[in-house]
Write a protein that holds these residues in place. Structure first.
Motif, short mmCIF file in Angstrom:
data_model
loop_
_atom_site.label_atom_id
_atom_site.label_comp_id
_atom_site.label_asym_id
_atom_site.label_seq_id
_atom_site.Cartn_x
_atom_site.Cartn_y
_atom_site.Cartn_z
N ALA A 113 1.27 -1.17 -0.14
CA ALA A 113 -0.06 0.13 -0.05
C ALA A 113 0.85 1.34 0.23
O ALA A 113 0.68 2.59 -0.72
N ALA A 114 2.22 1.12 0.97
CA ALA A 114 3.11 2.18 1.09
C ALA A 114 3.67 2.36 -0.64
O ALA A 114 3.18 3.53 -0.95
N ILE A 115 3.66 1.60 -1.06
CA ILE A 115 4.45 1.81 -2.66
C ILE A 115 3.35 1.96 -3.20
O ILE A 115 3.91 3.12 -4.51
N THR A 116 2.31 1.60 -3.67
CA THR A 116 1.73 2.09 -4.83
C THR A 116 1.00 3.65 -4.46
O THR A 116 0.92 4.01 -4.56
N GLY A 117 1.05 3.84 -2.94
CA GLY A 117 0.84 5.48 -2.47
C GLY A 117 1.89 6.32 -2.67
O GLY A 117 1.23 7.39 -2.35
N GLN A 122 6.12 10.58 -9.19
CA GLN A 122 7.73 9.94 -9.27
C GLN A 122 8.16 8.88 -9.46
O GLN A 122 9.19 8.82 -10.03
N TRP A 123 7.01 8.11 -10.08
CA TRP A 123 7.16 6.96 -11.24
C TRP A 123 8.24 7.32 -12.35
O TRP A 123 9.16 7.28 -12.93
N GLU A 124 7.00 8.03 -13.37
CA GLU A 124 6.92 8.46 -14.09
C GLU A 124 8.47 9.40 -14.49
O GLU A 124 8.73 9.41 -15.42
N ALA A 125 8.55 10.19 -13.34
CA ALA A 125 9.89 11.26 -13.52
C ALA A 125 11.34 10.21 -13.22
O ALA A 125 12.81 10.45 -14.13
N ALA A 126 11.53 8.70 -12.32
CA ALA A 126 12.56 8.45 -12.73
C ALA A 126 12.60 7.24 -13.87
O ALA A 126 13.73 7.00 -14.41
N MET A 137 13.56 1.69 -8.25
CA MET A 137 12.65 1.78 -6.78
C MET A 137 13.77 1.45 -5.42
O MET A 137 12.91 2.03 -4.11
N SER A 138 14.32 1.10 -6.01
CA SER A 138 15.69 1.31 -4.68
C SER A 138 15.94 2.67 -4.54
O SER A 138 15.84 3.68 -3.23
N PRO A 143 12.53 4.35 -0.65
CA PRO A 143 13.21 5.83 0.24
C PRO A 143 11.54 6.41 0.81
O PRO A 143 11.69 6.36 1.91
N GLN A 144 10.40 6.68 0.00
CA GLN A 144 9.29 7.75 0.19
C GLN A 144 7.95 6.04 0.63
O GLN A 144 7.49 6.84 1.97
N ALA A 145 7.44 5.11 0.37
CA ALA A 145 7.12 3.83 0.80
C ALA A 145 7.20 4.05 2.52
O ALA A 145 6.76 3.44 2.86
#
Length: 224
Positions: A113-117, A122-126, A137-138, A143-145
């Motif tokens: 839940a923390a990852i999908t939250g 952030q995903w798109e920028a990476a 992911m690393s 780190p944000q999750a």
């Protein structure tokens, strides 16, 4: 109605407290192993690999849907009957195995839940700067999750410490096992279990204060 035997209780404190290191060691090792397993399970739940996803869901469903005590008995009494090489398993090992798998099932869903939250941007920028899935992911997502999941994970560690009290059913002399032996010898069950309860309470309160400080520190960078 007799009063509390305070002298007995005071004398019992160092006896039971002497098993706090073993209790914390069991919980800490189980927490470490559960965290590693939970992250792996959560990553799979996010990736949703065919077939493997169904197995992970089955694992999570089983360990969340059955009592921890039953799971401990399965590991300590049941598995050696099925797998002969496990006949030498001791109570501490069985307890760590049970705690690890039981809490990993709960923690996996928290971490997922923390990852999908994490905000999709952030995903798109990476991805836009050419990061691989592992790097993304690393370095960005986990780190944000972790900031989101950390308070809940500390709660699970607190629950794990309390759950170690079930280890005495497997013959492990930790805090609860020591308390049971002392109570059986003195017949002062109320005093003995009250001392144990207070010691557990103190440990939990200390960890709760640590959790609050951790949460404050993690949120400080995001405070406006």
């Amino acid at each position: 109605m007799r009063g509390l035997d305070l002298e007995y209780m005071l004398g019992l404190v160092p006896v039971i407290a002497g098993y706090i290191p073993l209790t914390l060691a069991i919980a800490a090792l189980a927490m470490l192993l559960a965290l590693v397993l939970a992250v792996a399970l959560a990553m799979e739940r996010v990736a949703r690999v065919p077939v493997l996803d169904a197995l992970v869901l089955l694992f999570i469903s089983f360990f969340r849907g059955t009592p921890l005590l039953v799971q401990l008995f399965l590991f300590y009494y049941g598995l050696p009957q099925v797998l002969s090489f496990l006949t030498a398993i001791d109570g501490v090992t069985a307890t760590i195995m049970g705690l690890t798998l039981h809490f990993a099932a709960y923690m996996a869903e928290t971490i997922r839940a923390a990852i999908t939250g994490v905000d999709r941007s952030q995903w798109e920028a990476a991805q836009s700067i050419g990061m691989t899935q592992v790097q993304m992911m690393s370095r960005v997502i986990l780190p944000q999750a972790a900031r989101t999941a950390a308070p809940t994970l500390v709660n699970y560690f607190i629950d794990m410490i309390k759950a170690t009290s079930l280890a005495f059913t497997l013959g492990v002399t930790e805090m609860m096992g020591a308390t049971q032996k002392e109570a059986a010898g003195s017949f002062l069950y109320f005093e003995a279990f009250l001392v144990a309860a207070v010691l557990y309470w103190i440990m939990v309160e200390a960890l709760s204060q640590l959790q609050k400080r951790l949460e404050t520190r993690l949120n400080k960078a995001y405070a406006r």
